[in-house]
Design a protein around this motif. Structure first.
Motif, PDB file in Angstrom:
ATOM      1  N   VAL A  19       0.851  -1.185   0.000  1.00  0.00           N
ATOM      2  CA  VAL A  19       0.000   0.000   0.000  1.00  0.00           C
ATOM      3  C   VAL A  19       0.888   1.236   0.000  1.00  0.00           C
ATOM      4  O   VAL A  19       1.920   1.261   0.689  1.00  0.00           O
ATOM      5  CB  VAL A  19      -0.916   0.023   1.243  1.00  0.00           C
ATOM      6  CG1 VAL A  19      -1.759   1.295   1.285  1.00  0.00           C
ATOM      7  CG2 VAL A  19      -1.809  -1.208   1.298  1.00  0.00           C
ATOM      8  N   TRP A  51      -1.568  -1.002  -3.924  1.00  0.00           N
ATOM      9  CA  TRP A  51      -2.732  -0.200  -3.587  1.00  0.00           C
ATOM     10  C   TRP A  51      -2.300   1.242  -3.340  1.00  0.00           C
ATOM     11  O   TRP A  51      -1.190   1.492  -2.884  1.00  0.00           O
ATOM     12  CB  TRP A  51      -3.378  -0.690  -2.289  1.00  0.00           C
ATOM     13  CG  TRP A  51      -4.141  -1.971  -2.354  1.00  0.00           C
ATOM     14  CD1 TRP A  51      -3.629  -3.230  -2.419  1.00  0.00           C
ATOM     15  CD2 TRP A  51      -5.559  -2.118  -2.290  1.00  0.00           C
ATOM     16  NE1 TRP A  51      -4.631  -4.158  -2.422  1.00  0.00           N
ATOM     17  CE2 TRP A  51      -5.831  -3.502  -2.331  1.00  0.00           C
ATOM     18  CE3 TRP A  51      -6.625  -1.225  -2.196  1.00  0.00           C
ATOM     19  CZ2 TRP A  51      -7.135  -4.007  -2.283  1.00  0.00           C
ATOM     20  CZ3 TRP A  51      -7.920  -1.725  -2.140  1.00  0.00           C
ATOM     21  CH2 TRP A  51      -8.165  -3.105  -2.196  1.00  0.00           C
ATOM     22  N   ALA A  62      -3.875   4.323  -0.986  1.00  0.00           N
ATOM     23  CA  ALA A  62      -4.895   4.433   0.053  1.00  0.00           C
ATOM     24  C   ALA A  62      -4.849   5.803   0.721  1.00  0.00           C
ATOM     25  O   ALA A  62      -3.922   6.103   1.478  1.00  0.00           O
ATOM     26  CB  ALA A  62      -4.707   3.335   1.105  1.00  0.00           C
ATOM     27  N   ILE A 105      -9.207   5.392  -2.709  1.00  0.00           N
ATOM     28  CA  ILE A 105      -8.673   4.058  -2.429  1.00  0.00           C
ATOM     29  C   ILE A 105      -8.705   3.289  -3.747  1.00  0.00           C
ATOM     30  O   ILE A 105      -9.782   3.069  -4.336  1.00  0.00           O
ATOM     31  CB  ILE A 105      -9.487   3.325  -1.345  1.00  0.00           C
ATOM     32  CG1 ILE A 105      -9.457   4.124  -0.027  1.00  0.00           C
ATOM     33  CG2 ILE A 105      -8.926   1.933  -1.123  1.00  0.00           C
ATOM     34  CD1 ILE A 105     -10.589   5.088   0.161  1.00  0.00           C
ATOM     35  N   ASN A 126      -7.228  -0.124  -5.914  1.00  0.00           N
ATOM     36  CA  ASN A 126      -6.680  -1.461  -5.682  1.00  0.00           C
ATOM     37  C   ASN A 126      -5.552  -1.804  -6.657  1.00  0.00           C
ATOM     38  O   ASN A 126      -5.188  -1.018  -7.532  1.00  0.00           O
ATOM     39  CB  ASN A 126      -7.786  -2.516  -5.696  1.00  0.00           C
ATOM     40  CG  ASN A 126      -8.435  -2.691  -7.071  1.00  0.00           C
ATOM     41  OD1 ASN A 126      -7.906  -2.268  -8.105  1.00  0.00           O
ATOM     42  ND2 ASN A 126      -9.592  -3.350  -7.086  1.00  0.00           N
ATOM     43  N   ILE A 185      -8.668  -3.709   3.077  1.00  0.00           N
ATOM     44  CA  ILE A 185      -7.579  -3.880   2.121  1.00  0.00           C
ATOM     45  C   ILE A 185      -6.853  -5.171   2.475  1.00  0.00           C
ATOM     46  O   ILE A 185      -6.109  -5.244   3.444  1.00  0.00           O
ATOM     47  CB  ILE A 185      -6.600  -2.690   2.143  1.00  0.00           C
ATOM     48  CG1 ILE A 185      -7.325  -1.404   1.716  1.00  0.00           C
ATOM     49  CG2 ILE A 185      -5.403  -2.951   1.236  1.00  0.00           C
ATOM     50  CD1 ILE A 185      -6.447  -0.164   1.718  1.00  0.00           C
ATOM     51  N   GLU A 186      -7.192  -6.203   1.733  1.00  0.00           N
ATOM     52  CA  GLU A 186      -6.559  -7.511   1.887  1.00  0.00           C
ATOM     53  C   GLU A 186      -6.579  -8.004   3.329  1.00  0.00           C
ATOM     54  O   GLU A 186      -5.574  -8.433   3.901  1.00  0.00           O
ATOM     55  CB  GLU A 186      -5.147  -7.467   1.313  1.00  0.00           C
ATOM     56  CG  GLU A 186      -5.178  -7.134  -0.179  1.00  0.00           C
ATOM     57  CD  GLU A 186      -3.824  -7.139  -0.861  1.00  0.00           C
ATOM     58  OE1 GLU A 186      -2.810  -7.423  -0.204  1.00  0.00           O
ATOM     59  OE2 GLU A 186      -3.797  -6.847  -2.071  1.00  0.00           O
TER      60      GLU A 186
END
Length: 259
Positions: free
Chosen positions: A38, A79, A81, A99, A101, A136-137
Motif C-alpha cells: 500500500v 494499492w 490508500a 482508495i 486497488n 484492504i486484503e
C-alpha cells in the motif's frame, strides 16, 4: 503488510509538476525491499493547497488523478490508500481521498467532512457527509484528512467501525507542527490502532510541516520524517492491535450511556 508513505514537496496550483514529482516518488516507493503493498499520499497531492484555483483545476469526480494512480497501481501491483484530490461534483468541489486497488480500480473514496473555518475552506469546498472504512486484503482501514484529526469523536467512530489502521492525508502547516505530532500520537493511543500520516513538506509563503509519520497501536513512533522529501516504509502487524486492546480494554470499558 508493508505500507509506504510518500512525503513530497507539492507545488501549489501546478498539476504538471506534481504529477511528475509523484511519478518519481512512486517509482522510488515500489523499488523498496520488500515492495510495499500500500502507498499513502498526502492531501491534495495533485493541486496543492490552491483553494482559490480549485474550481478551475479540479478534475471531474477526481477521475483524472484516479486514472493516473490506477495505471501505476496496475503496473506495479500496489494499492493507493487515502491520498486526496480536488474532485468536481454536481454539489461543488470536494476534498476526496481515494482508495485504488492493485488492478487500478477506484474502489472507495472519502470526502473530507470537517472544513477548516480559519482558512475559509467552506468558501471553496463542499463537505462530505459519510465516513469511510474499507478492507484492504484483510485489514480494515479508516480514512481521514488533515483537520479531521482534531475531532476525537470522528476518529473513534472509525475505530468503532473496525479500523485497525488509520490513514491521515494532510497539508498541515509548520506553525502548528506541535499539534500535528501530539494529535497523531493521541489518536493512535486512544484508539489502539496503527496510524499512518502523509504530509506536504513544501517551504513556500505558507510553509508546511512535513513530519509524516507512522505510529503503532501502543503509541510508539515507527516511522518519522522531518522536512526532507522522500519515501519511508512501515510494517503493519494487526495482531498487535488485538494484543494492545486485550491488555488495556478501553473499548470494553467505555460508557456511551453517559458520554
Amino acid at each position: 503488510m508493508q505500507i509506504a508513505i510518500i512525503q513530497p514537496i507539492i507545488v501549489s496550483g501546478n498539476k504538471k509538476a506534481n504529477y511528475l514529482k509523484m511519478s518519481q516518488l512512486i517509482e522510488q516507493a515500489v523499488g523498496l525491499f520488500p515492495k510495499p503493498d500500500v502507498i499513502v499520499l498526502p492531501e491534495l497531492w495533485s493541486t496543492g493547497y490552491a483553494l482559490q484555483e480549485l474550481d478551475h483545476i479540479a478534475s471531474d469526480q477526481g477521475l483524472e488523478e484516479a486514472t493516473f494512480l490506477g495505471d501505476l497501481a496496475q503496473k506495479h501491483g500496489v494499492w493507493f490508500a487515502g491520498g486526496s484530490v480536488a474532485a468536481k461534483t454536481s454539489e461543488g468541489v470536494t476534498n476526496r481521498a481515494q482508495i485504488i486497488n492493485r488492478q487500478g480500480q477506484l474502489v472507495a473514496f472519502y470526502d473530507k467532512i470537517h472544513l477548516v473555518p480559519m482558512l475559509d475552506e467552506h468558501l471553496y469546498l463542499t463537505a462530505g457527509n459519510t465516513i469511510c472504512v474499507h478492507d484492504i486484503e484483510g485489514i480494515t482501514f479508516g480514512f481521514s484528512i488533515c483537520y479531521d484529526i482534531r475531532f476525537c469523536e470522528f476518529i473513534r467512530k472509525l475505530a468503532l467501525e473496525g479500523a485497525q489502521v488509520l490513514v491521515v492525508a494532510a497539508q498541515w502547516p509548520l506553525v502548528r507542527l506541535s499539534h500535528w505530532q501530539a494529535l497523531l500520537k493521541a489518536r493512535a493511543i486512544e484508539n489502539q490502532c496503527y496510524l499512518v500520516a502523509a504530509n506536504n513538506t513544501a517551504m513556500g509563503n505558507v510553509p508546511f510541516a512535513g513530519h509524516s509519520t507512522a505510529v503503532g497501536p501502543d503509541g510508539s513512533t515507527l516511522v518519522q520524517f522531518e522536512f526532507v522529501e522522500g519515501v519511508q516504509q512501515v510494517v503493519i502487524d494487526v495482531t498487535k492491535v488485538e494484543q494492545i486492546r486485550n491488555a488495556v480494554p478501553v473499548f470494553q470499558d467505555r460508557r456511551p450511556d453517559l458520554y
